[in-house]
Write a protein that holds these residues in place. Sequence first.
Motif, PDB file in Angstrom:
ATOM      1  N   ARG A 185      46.471  48.874  46.842  1.00 43.31           N
ATOM      2  CA  ARG A 185      46.234  50.230  47.347  1.00 43.31           C
ATOM      3  C   ARG A 185      46.182  50.142  48.872  1.00 43.31           C
ATOM      4  O   ARG A 185      45.190  49.730  49.457  1.00 43.31           O
ATOM      5  CB  ARG A 185      44.933  50.785  46.772  1.00 43.31           C
ATOM      6  CG  ARG A 185      44.937  50.857  45.250  1.00 43.31           C
ATOM      7  CD  ARG A 185      43.672  51.492  44.718  1.00 43.31           C
ATOM      8  NE  ARG A 185      43.559  52.901  45.104  1.00 43.31           N
ATOM      9  CZ  ARG A 185      42.562  53.698  44.731  1.00 43.31           C
ATOM     10  NH1 ARG A 185      41.580  53.227  43.972  1.00 43.31           N
ATOM     11  NH2 ARG A 185      42.528  54.957  45.128  1.00 43.31           N
ATOM     12  N   LEU A 186      47.291  50.500  49.487  1.00 45.98           N
ATOM     13  CA  LEU A 186      47.459  50.346  50.922  1.00 45.98           C
ATOM     14  C   LEU A 186      47.872  51.687  51.536  1.00 45.98           C
ATOM     15  O   LEU A 186      48.389  52.559  50.824  1.00 45.98           O
ATOM     16  CB  LEU A 186      48.529  49.271  51.206  1.00 45.98           C
ATOM     17  CG  LEU A 186      48.169  47.870  50.696  1.00 45.98           C
ATOM     18  CD1 LEU A 186      49.385  46.950  50.768  1.00 45.98           C
ATOM     19  CD2 LEU A 186      47.003  47.290  51.481  1.00 45.98           C
ATOM     20  N   ALA A 195      37.437  38.841  51.105  1.00 44.37           N
ATOM     21  CA  ALA A 195      38.205  39.103  52.320  1.00 44.37           C
ATOM     22  C   ALA A 195      39.703  39.142  52.039  1.00 44.37           C
ATOM     23  O   ALA A 195      40.418  40.007  52.553  1.00 44.37           O
ATOM     24  CB  ALA A 195      37.892  38.036  53.372  1.00 44.37           C
ATOM     25  N   VAL A 196      40.187  38.216  51.216  1.00 46.08           N
ATOM     26  CA  VAL A 196      41.618  38.213  50.876  1.00 46.08           C
ATOM     27  C   VAL A 196      41.964  39.457  50.068  1.00 46.08           C
ATOM     28  O   VAL A 196      42.983  40.118  50.326  1.00 46.08           O
ATOM     29  CB  VAL A 196      41.978  36.936  50.090  1.00 46.08           C
ATOM     30  CG1 VAL A 196      43.415  37.016  49.569  1.00 46.08           C
ATOM     31  CG2 VAL A 196      41.810  35.699  50.964  1.00 46.08           C
ATOM     32  N   ALA A 197      41.134  39.790  49.094  1.00 44.74           N
ATOM     33  CA  ALA A 197      41.401  40.967  48.256  1.00 44.74           C
ATOM     34  C   ALA A 197      41.414  42.243  49.084  1.00 44.74           C
ATOM     35  O   ALA A 197      42.269  43.127  48.880  1.00 44.74           O
ATOM     36  CB  ALA A 197      40.355  41.053  47.142  1.00 44.74           C
ATOM     37  N   THR A 216      40.820  45.329  45.962  1.00 49.29           N
ATOM     38  CA  THR A 216      39.387  45.021  45.943  1.00 49.29           C
ATOM     39  C   THR A 216      38.822  44.926  44.529  1.00 49.29           C
ATOM     40  O   THR A 216      37.914  44.128  44.275  1.00 49.29           O
ATOM     41  CB  THR A 216      38.598  46.064  46.745  1.00 49.29           C
ATOM     42  OG1 THR A 216      38.914  47.378  46.242  1.00 49.29           O
ATOM     43  CG2 THR A 216      38.963  45.999  48.219  1.00 49.29           C
ATOM     44  N   ALA A 217      39.324  45.730  43.602  1.00 51.46           N
ATOM     45  CA  ALA A 217      38.822  45.660  42.225  1.00 51.46           C
ATOM     46  C   ALA A 217      39.130  44.302  41.610  1.00 51.46           C
ATOM     47  O   ALA A 217      38.276  43.696  40.946  1.00 51.46           O
ATOM     48  CB  ALA A 217      39.424  46.776  41.376  1.00 51.46           C
ATOM     49  N   GLU A 233      36.563  41.211  40.339  1.00 51.56           N
ATOM     50  CA  GLU A 233      36.694  40.503  39.062  1.00 51.56           C
ATOM     51  C   GLU A 233      36.804  38.997  39.271  1.00 51.56           C
ATOM     52  O   GLU A 233      36.152  38.204  38.579  1.00 51.56           O
ATOM     53  CB  GLU A 233      37.922  41.016  38.305  1.00 51.56           C
ATOM     54  CG  GLU A 233      38.130  40.358  36.947  1.00 51.56           C
ATOM     55  CD  GLU A 233      39.381  40.851  36.239  1.00 51.56           C
ATOM     56  OE1 GLU A 233      39.749  40.236  35.203  1.00 51.56           O
ATOM     57  OE2 GLU A 233      40.004  41.827  36.707  1.00 51.56           O
ATOM     58  N   LEU A 234      37.611  38.594  40.239  1.00 52.46           N
ATOM     59  CA  LEU A 234      37.803  37.170  40.484  1.00 52.46           C
ATOM     60  C   LEU A 234      36.538  36.535  41.055  1.00 52.46           C
ATOM     61  O   LEU A 234      36.182  35.410  40.684  1.00 52.46           O
ATOM     62  CB  LEU A 234      38.974  36.945  41.435  1.00 52.46           C
ATOM     63  CG  LEU A 234      39.281  35.483  41.775  1.00 52.46           C
ATOM     64  CD1 LEU A 234      39.552  34.665  40.513  1.00 52.46           C
ATOM     65  CD2 LEU A 234      40.471  35.388  42.732  1.00 52.46           C
TER      66      LEU A 234
END
Length: 343
Positions: free
Chosen positions: A55-56, A173-175, A181-182, A186-187
């Motif tokens: 989502r960008l 931060a990577v997500a 982000t969701a 989860e990760l």
Amino acid sequence: MRIWRISRLAGPLLLAVALTACGAQSGAGKPAAASGAPAPAADRVEPLATVPVPRLPATVRSVDGRSVTVTSADRIVPLTGGLSEIVFTLGLGKNVVARDITATFAQAAKLPVITRAHDVSAEGVLSLHPTVVLADTSTGPAEAVQQIRAAGIPLIVLGTATRLGDVGPRIDAVAAALGVTASGDELRKRTADRIAAVTKEVPAPAGGRKLKVAFLYLRGTASVYLLGGAGSGADSLVEAVGAADAGKDSGLAKDFTPITSEALVKAAPDVILVMTKGLESVGGADGLEKVPGVAQTPAGMDRRIVAIDDGTLLNFGPRTDRVLRQLADGIKASGSTAAGAQR
């Protein structure tokens, strides 16, 4: 991981137990892994079951103070093996168009390599037309980073991970940078749960005494021989599995210090932890014995060595639970040998 355990009474034979392959990347002020060879099939990441849809645009803060807006995650270039591991595990591996030499897991093996040792090739990165580049504070040279930014490519610098507490924030931060982000939530939860499960299983030290583990960073071909201390990254892992970091406990306040006989004898490790490529670079267990001070330590006398491959050891990411389990198993096996020798 490989565990070497041999008593002097057993003669020249070397017992090697080969387990799941793994390894590590560099951090700020830390040496980088040197192998870019394709990984064995067992060295794989485990992506989330659901492939995310970014989502960008997303605007995030780079640790060097810049505000960076990412508008597309179609062509991702992670500049460290640890960042590559997170991107692939988030489920965005199909969007990655290049790899750092330390990204040794199987799913990344066929990607073009755009680094040489510590150095990023700006020309190599730009030739692949990335839409976003992920780096950390160990990425260099600075001129290459500046060249990529000057070309208008969104480049986010993340903090280098050196302890277990960095795993969750690094995933987040990577997500966030990739607009997933969701999936990051989860990760992060999956990774935290797995790490907790491993550390929960760690038994109390036998007799109340923690085994001391010394992390040696070795590159024999470059004459690099370093002893890990506080902040090396290995200290956090060693302590998480119920052992003591020998370098840190001996008073080494720096992350890495050149090995001397005096320093190793003072550290007096029961177990030596190394990267597999580092061990190979000094000629295996026989060559390690020739490193100054090793033969005079309890670990060196009985060749109690745990070797974990370079691709995951210090990554502090989604596979850190595997590293902890391998380290715990190796220390346990070495401890059993030590107890037998004492009897």
